[in-house]
Design a protein around this motif. Structure first.
Motif, PDB file in Angstrom:
ATOM      1  N   SER A   1       0.806  -1.229   0.000  1.00  0.00           N
ATOM      2  CA  SER A   1       0.000   0.000   0.000  1.00  0.00           C
ATOM      3  C   SER A   1       0.842   1.282   0.000  1.00  0.00           C
ATOM      4  CB  SER A   1      -0.930   0.008   1.208  1.00  0.00           C
ATOM      5  OG  SER A   1      -0.154  -0.003   2.385  1.00  0.00           O
ATOM      6  N   PHE A   2       2.138   1.145   0.232  1.00  0.00           N
ATOM      7  CA  PHE A   2       3.008   2.328   0.335  1.00  0.00           C
ATOM      8  C   PHE A   2       3.837   2.552  -0.923  1.00  0.00           C
ATOM      9  CE2 PHE A   2       4.660  -1.515   2.229  1.00  0.00           C
ATOM     10  CZ  PHE A   2       5.794  -1.728   1.447  1.00  0.00           C
ATOM     11  N   CYS A   3       3.640   1.723  -1.959  1.00  0.00           N
ATOM     12  CA  CYS A   3       4.545   1.739  -3.117  1.00  0.00           C
ATOM     13  C   CYS A   3       3.846   2.257  -4.366  1.00  0.00           C
ATOM     14  CB  CYS A   3       5.071   0.326  -3.363  1.00  0.00           C
ATOM     15  SG  CYS A   3       6.151   0.219  -4.800  1.00  0.00           S
TER      16      CYS A   3
ATOM     17  N   MET B   1      11.010  -1.232 -10.483  1.00  0.00           N
ATOM     18  CA  MET B   1       9.612  -1.612 -10.595  1.00  0.00           C
ATOM     19  C   MET B   1       9.477  -3.132 -10.643  1.00  0.00           C
ATOM     20  SD  MET B   1       8.743   1.198 -13.519  1.00  0.00           S
ATOM     21  CE  MET B   1       7.192   0.535 -13.990  1.00  0.00           C
ATOM     22  N   GLY B   2       8.478  -3.635  -9.921  1.00  0.00           N
ATOM     23  CA  GLY B   2       8.154  -5.059 -10.031  1.00  0.00           C
ATOM     24  C   GLY B   2       8.718  -5.926  -8.934  1.00  0.00           C
ATOM     25  N   GLU B   3       8.298  -7.182  -8.948  1.00  0.00           N
ATOM     26  CA  GLU B   3       8.719  -8.161  -7.945  1.00  0.00           C
ATOM     27  C   GLU B   3       9.572  -9.228  -8.655  1.00  0.00           C
ATOM     28  OE1 GLU B   3       8.940  -8.875  -4.722  1.00  0.00           O
ATOM     29  OE2 GLU B   3       9.694 -10.801  -5.409  1.00  0.00           O
ATOM     30  N   PRO B   4      10.901  -9.171  -8.445  1.00  0.00           N
ATOM     31  CA  PRO B   4      11.793 -10.091  -9.164  1.00  0.00           C
ATOM     32  C   PRO B   4      11.416 -11.563  -8.999  1.00  0.00           C
ATOM     33  CG  PRO B   4      13.062  -8.563  -7.791  1.00  0.00           C
ATOM     34  CD  PRO B   4      11.630  -8.265  -7.554  1.00  0.00           C
TER      35      PRO B   4
ATOM     36  N   ILE C   1      19.281  -9.112  -5.144  1.00  0.00           N
ATOM     37  CA  ILE C   1      17.887  -9.282  -5.570  1.00  0.00           C
ATOM     38  C   ILE C   1      16.998  -9.064  -4.349  1.00  0.00           C
ATOM     39  CG2 ILE C   1      16.205 -10.862  -6.591  1.00  0.00           C
ATOM     40  CD1 ILE C   1      18.537 -12.261  -7.997  1.00  0.00           C
ATOM     41  N   SER C   2      16.033  -8.160  -4.497  1.00  0.00           N
ATOM     42  CA  SER C   2      15.159  -7.830  -3.373  1.00  0.00           C
ATOM     43  C   SER C   2      13.757  -8.379  -3.635  1.00  0.00           C
ATOM     44  CB  SER C   2      15.104  -6.310  -3.212  1.00  0.00           C
ATOM     45  OG  SER C   2      14.201  -5.959  -2.198  1.00  0.00           O
ATOM     46  N   THR C   3      13.219  -9.076  -2.637  1.00  0.00           N
ATOM     47  CA  THR C   3      11.862  -9.623  -2.807  1.00  0.00           C
ATOM     48  C   THR C   3      10.940  -9.179  -1.681  1.00  0.00           C
ATOM     49  OG1 THR C   3      10.521 -11.644  -2.919  1.00  0.00           O
ATOM     50  CG2 THR C   3      12.588 -11.810  -1.719  1.00  0.00           C
TER      51      THR C   3
ATOM     52  N   ILE D   1      15.225  -8.933   1.711  1.00  0.00           N
ATOM     53  CA  ILE D   1      13.797  -9.181   1.930  1.00  0.00           C
ATOM     54  C   ILE D   1      13.156  -7.910   2.478  1.00  0.00           C
ATOM     55  CG2 ILE D   1      12.087 -10.583   3.189  1.00  0.00           C
ATOM     56  CD1 ILE D   1      13.776 -12.495   1.649  1.00  0.00           C
ATOM     57  N   SER D   2      12.048  -7.527   1.880  1.00  0.00           N
ATOM     58  CA  SER D   2      11.333  -6.352   2.375  1.00  0.00           C
ATOM     59  C   SER D   2      10.402  -6.802   3.500  1.00  0.00           C
ATOM     60  CB  SER D   2      10.535  -5.714   1.234  1.00  0.00           C
ATOM     61  OG  SER D   2      11.412  -5.355   0.190  1.00  0.00           O
ATOM     62  N   LEU D   3      10.858  -6.675   4.729  1.00  0.00           N
ATOM     63  CA  LEU D   3      10.067  -7.155   5.873  1.00  0.00           C
ATOM     64  C   LEU D   3       9.007  -6.109   6.243  1.00  0.00           C
ATOM     65  CD1 LEU D   3       9.898  -9.630   7.747  1.00  0.00           C
ATOM     66  CD2 LEU D   3      11.273  -8.334   9.397  1.00  0.00           C
ATOM     67  N   ASN D   4       9.460  -4.901   6.463  1.00  0.00           N
ATOM     68  CA  ASN D   4       8.561  -3.733   6.591  1.00  0.00           C
ATOM     69  C   ASN D   4       7.567  -3.762   7.752  1.00  0.00           C
ATOM     70  OD1 ASN D   4       9.891  -2.882   4.332  1.00  0.00           O
ATOM     71  ND2 ASN D   4       8.231  -3.254   2.913  1.00  0.00           N
ATOM     72  N   GLY D   5       7.651  -4.748   8.612  1.00  0.00           N
ATOM     73  CA  GLY D   5       6.763  -4.791   9.771  1.00  0.00           C
ATOM     74  C   GLY D   5       7.436  -5.611  10.851  1.00  0.00           C
TER      75      GLY D   5
ATOM     76  N   TYR E   1      10.372   6.187   4.774  1.00  0.00           N
ATOM     77  CA  TYR E   1       9.343   6.188   3.730  1.00  0.00           C
ATOM     78  C   TYR E   1       9.451   7.416   2.821  1.00  0.00           C
ATOM     79  CZ  TYR E   1       4.658   6.674   1.745  1.00  0.00           C
ATOM     80  OH  TYR E   1       3.604   6.846   0.892  1.00  0.00           O
ATOM     81  N   ASN E   2       9.432   7.176   1.531  1.00  0.00           N
ATOM     82  CA  ASN E   2       9.381   8.272   0.554  1.00  0.00           C
ATOM     83  C   ASN E   2       7.931   8.492   0.183  1.00  0.00           C
ATOM     84  OD1 ASN E   2      12.255   8.576   0.292  1.00  0.00           O
ATOM     85  ND2 ASN E   2      12.261   6.671  -0.874  1.00  0.00           N
ATOM     86  N   GLU E   3       7.455   9.710   0.389  1.00  0.00           N
ATOM     87  CA  GLU E   3       6.018   9.945   0.218  1.00  0.00           C
ATOM     88  C   GLU E   3       5.602   9.881  -1.239  1.00  0.00           C
ATOM     89  OE1 GLU E   3       4.964  13.405   2.502  1.00  0.00           O
ATOM     90  OE2 GLU E   3       5.771  12.508   4.337  1.00  0.00           O
TER      91      GLU E   3
ATOM     92  N   CYS F   1      13.261   4.925  -3.325  1.00  0.00           N
ATOM     93  CA  CYS F   1      12.638   3.598  -3.258  1.00  0.00           C
ATOM     94  C   CYS F   1      11.131   3.742  -3.270  1.00  0.00           C
ATOM     95  CB  CYS F   1      12.978   2.894  -1.961  1.00  0.00           C
ATOM     96  SG  CYS F   1      14.680   2.525  -1.789  1.00  0.00           S
ATOM     97  N   GLY F   2      10.486   2.946  -4.080  1.00  0.00           N
ATOM     98  CA  GLY F   2       9.025   2.904  -4.063  1.00  0.00           C
ATOM     99  C   GLY F   2       8.371   4.039  -4.815  1.00  0.00           C
ATOM    100  N   GLN F   3       9.182   4.905  -5.420  1.00  0.00           N
ATOM    101  CA  GLN F   3       8.575   6.043  -6.134  1.00  0.00           C
ATOM    102  C   GLN F   3       8.533   5.832  -7.642  1.00  0.00           C
ATOM    103  OE1 GLN F   3      11.069   9.228  -4.403  1.00  0.00           O
ATOM    104  NE2 GLN F   3       9.163  10.019  -3.555  1.00  0.00           N
TER     105      GLN F   3
HETATM  106  N1  SAH Z   1       9.401  -5.942  -5.083  1.00  0.00           N
HETATM  107  C1  SAH Z   1      10.701  -5.924  -4.498  1.00  0.00           C
HETATM  108  C2  SAH Z   1      11.631  -4.866  -5.061  1.00  0.00           C
HETATM  109  C3  SAH Z   1      11.073  -3.494  -5.333  1.00  0.00           C
HETATM  110  S1  SAH Z   1      10.782  -2.411  -3.996  1.00  0.00           S
HETATM  111  C4  SAH Z   1      10.609  -5.790  -3.000  1.00  0.00           C
HETATM  112  O1  SAH Z   1       9.508  -5.586  -2.482  1.00  0.00           O
HETATM  113  O2  SAH Z   1      11.621  -5.953  -2.320  1.00  0.00           O
HETATM  114  C5  SAH Z   1      12.346  -1.992  -3.341  1.00  0.00           C
HETATM  115  C6  SAH Z   1      12.288  -1.528  -1.904  1.00  0.00           C
HETATM  116  O3  SAH Z   1      11.622  -0.270  -1.791  1.00  0.00           O
HETATM  117  C7  SAH Z   1      11.510  -2.493  -1.009  1.00  0.00           C
HETATM  118  O4  SAH Z   1      12.219  -2.739   0.175  1.00  0.00           O
HETATM  119  C8  SAH Z   1      10.240  -1.721  -0.703  1.00  0.00           C
HETATM  120  O5  SAH Z   1       9.683  -2.122   0.519  1.00  0.00           O
HETATM  121  C9  SAH Z   1      10.730  -0.293  -0.701  1.00  0.00           C
HETATM  122  N2  SAH Z   1       9.688   0.704  -0.898  1.00  0.00           N
HETATM  123  C10 SAH Z   1       8.553   0.582  -1.620  1.00  0.00           C
HETATM  124  N3  SAH Z   1       7.846   1.731  -1.572  1.00  0.00           N
HETATM  125  C11 SAH Z   1       8.562   2.601  -0.816  1.00  0.00           C
HETATM  126  C12 SAH Z   1       8.373   3.962  -0.441  1.00  0.00           C
HETATM  127  N4  SAH Z   1       7.314   4.665  -0.836  1.00  0.00           N
HETATM  128  N5  SAH Z   1       9.316   4.536   0.337  1.00  0.00           N
HETATM  129  C13 SAH Z   1      10.421   3.849   0.705  1.00  0.00           C
HETATM  130  N6  SAH Z   1      10.654   2.585   0.357  1.00  0.00           N
HETATM  131  C14 SAH Z   1       9.741   1.954  -0.395  1.00  0.00           C
END
Ligand code: SAH
Length: 355
Positions: free
Chosen positions: A128-130, A169-172, A201-203, A224-228, A300-302, A343-345
């Motif tokens: 939801s943040f990407c 962009m995308g999920e490797p 490689i980031s997933t 790994i994007s754990l994020n929580g 987080y990048n808005e 990231c994510g923008q």
């Molecule tokens: N799909 C892969 C790779 C692309 S995203 C993955 O999820 O790892 C690359 C990184 O950017 C991930 O860690 C993701 O969580 C982070 N990201 C996505 N949106 C973001 C945002 N708005 N601000 C900061 N990081 C973000």
């Protein structure tokens, strides 16, 4: 692949040569009435010498150079370049042959030049943040479309690329085969020869593919994007957590680090009021202390007004408890936010995809 080249010769649809493996190019040579070693010479010209004009491939016979003319080398074309105010980050807008656009980013830091490659047009994961998630899934990039981002960025920036991250962009891992093949081509010792430890490689945490990656013993680095810090919190911002549960993800990560003996990178996008409390940092320390890892906190990048980036002070408050953590912690102070290259923008206008 042998078959597909033959078929494409038959149907007169010529594939771009960037993205083809040594074996593919050997088969192509044979199909063009040449010995297979010509394919290895072609591989050397394309990937090691990075020459993109067949007439300059001087050890190939003129007759072969002539036959190759119908092939293009680059599956992508550059449309636009944007530079951050610091000039350290550049964002590139590229188009596939069918007119779909993707973005790639080049970041310079000291003597490093890192490129962030896209593996799909859009993304199906729906975090939801990407920004990429907002495009939905459009298509998987081919091996050539992934690796050509490297060739194009290196040439356009006139900079020797030292590191590659599959974080655009995308999920490797939802384009696993092509992403791995692209990483192998970047790493190929007779070609680009970029060290495996310089390829990450980031997933978002596709567990089946993490297991496959572990079993196949790939030398590349994994992030790994754990994020929580717990299941419910992650589920709110990353819906894939529903099927790829927090606990199962941690298990798969542990198996990977145990079997590969490699340190994994855990990425943690820090969002104000969502996952940045003191409780979160303490829980993360507890979880990650059991894993051979490095934590990379990404403020987080808005991208819209839904979530907020914590203040600089807030980021430091969150980081404070990690001072005594038994694993390294880094912060990714994304540099390209002014050009939406953080990231994510990354997102391209879907309406423009089929112009
Ligand atoms: N799909 C892969 C790779 C692309 S995203 C993955 O999820 O790892 C690359 C990184 O950017 C991930 O860690 C993701 O969580 C982070 N990201 C996505 N949106 C973001 C945002 N708005 N601000 C900061 N990081 C973000």
């Amino acid at each position: 692949m042998k078959f597909s080249i033959m078929r494409s010769l038959d149907t007169k649809q010529y594939p771009s040569l960037i993205g083809q493996s040594v074996e593919d190019l050997e088969s192509l040579s044979i199909a063009l009435g040449q010995p297979s070693f010509r394919g290895r010479q072609l591989f050397d010209w394309i990937y090691r010498k990075k020459v993109d004009d067949f007439t300059k491939m001087t050890d190939l016979p003129k007759s072969l150079q002539e036959k190759l003319k119908v092939y293009s080398l680059h599956p992508l074309k550059i449309l636009n370049t944007n530079s951050s105010s610091s000039k350290k980050t550049q964002k590139y807008l590229l188009t596939t042959k069918k007119g779909m656009t993707i973005e790639s980013v080049l970041m310079r830091k000291k003597n490093r030049a890192t490129i962030c490659l896209s593996t799909q047009v859009g993304c199906a994961v729906d975090c939801s943040f990407c920004a990429t998630a907002k495009m939905g899934f459009v298509k998987n990039l081919s091996v050539g479309e992934i690796i050509d981002q490297y060739f194009q960025l290196e040439r356009l920036s006139d900079t020797k690329i030292t590191n590659v991250v599959f974080m655009g962009m995308g999920e490797p891992f939802l384009n696993y085969k092509n992403s791995i093949a692209a990483a192998k081509l970047l790493n190929h010792e007779k070609g680009i020869n970029l060290g495996a430890r310089r390829i990450t490689i980031s997933t978002a945490g596709i567990i089946g593919k993490i297991k496959k990656f572990t079993k196949e013993k790939h030398p590349f680095r994994l992030a790994i994007s754990l994020n929580g810090s717990n299941h419910d919190q992650r589920l709110k911002i990353m819906p894939i957590t529903k099927n790829q549960t927090f606990q199962n993800l941690l298990e798969a990560i542990k198996v990977y680090t145990n079997q590969s003996r490699k340190r994994i990178t855990i990425e943690y996008v820090l969002i104000e009021g969502i996952n940045n409390s003191k409780k979160d940092s303490l829980k993360l320390i507890e979880i990650l202390s059991q894993i051979k890892c490095k934590l990379n906190v990404i403020p987080y990048n808005e991208i819209d007004s839904v979530y907020k980036r914590p203040s600089e002070e807030g980021i430091h408050v969150f980081l404070n408890p990690f001072k005594n953590a038994p694993f390294p912690v880094t912060v990714r102070w994304s540099k390209g936010q002014d050009i939406d290259a953080g990231c994510g923008q990354l997102a391209t206008n879907i309406n423009e995809q089929y112009r």
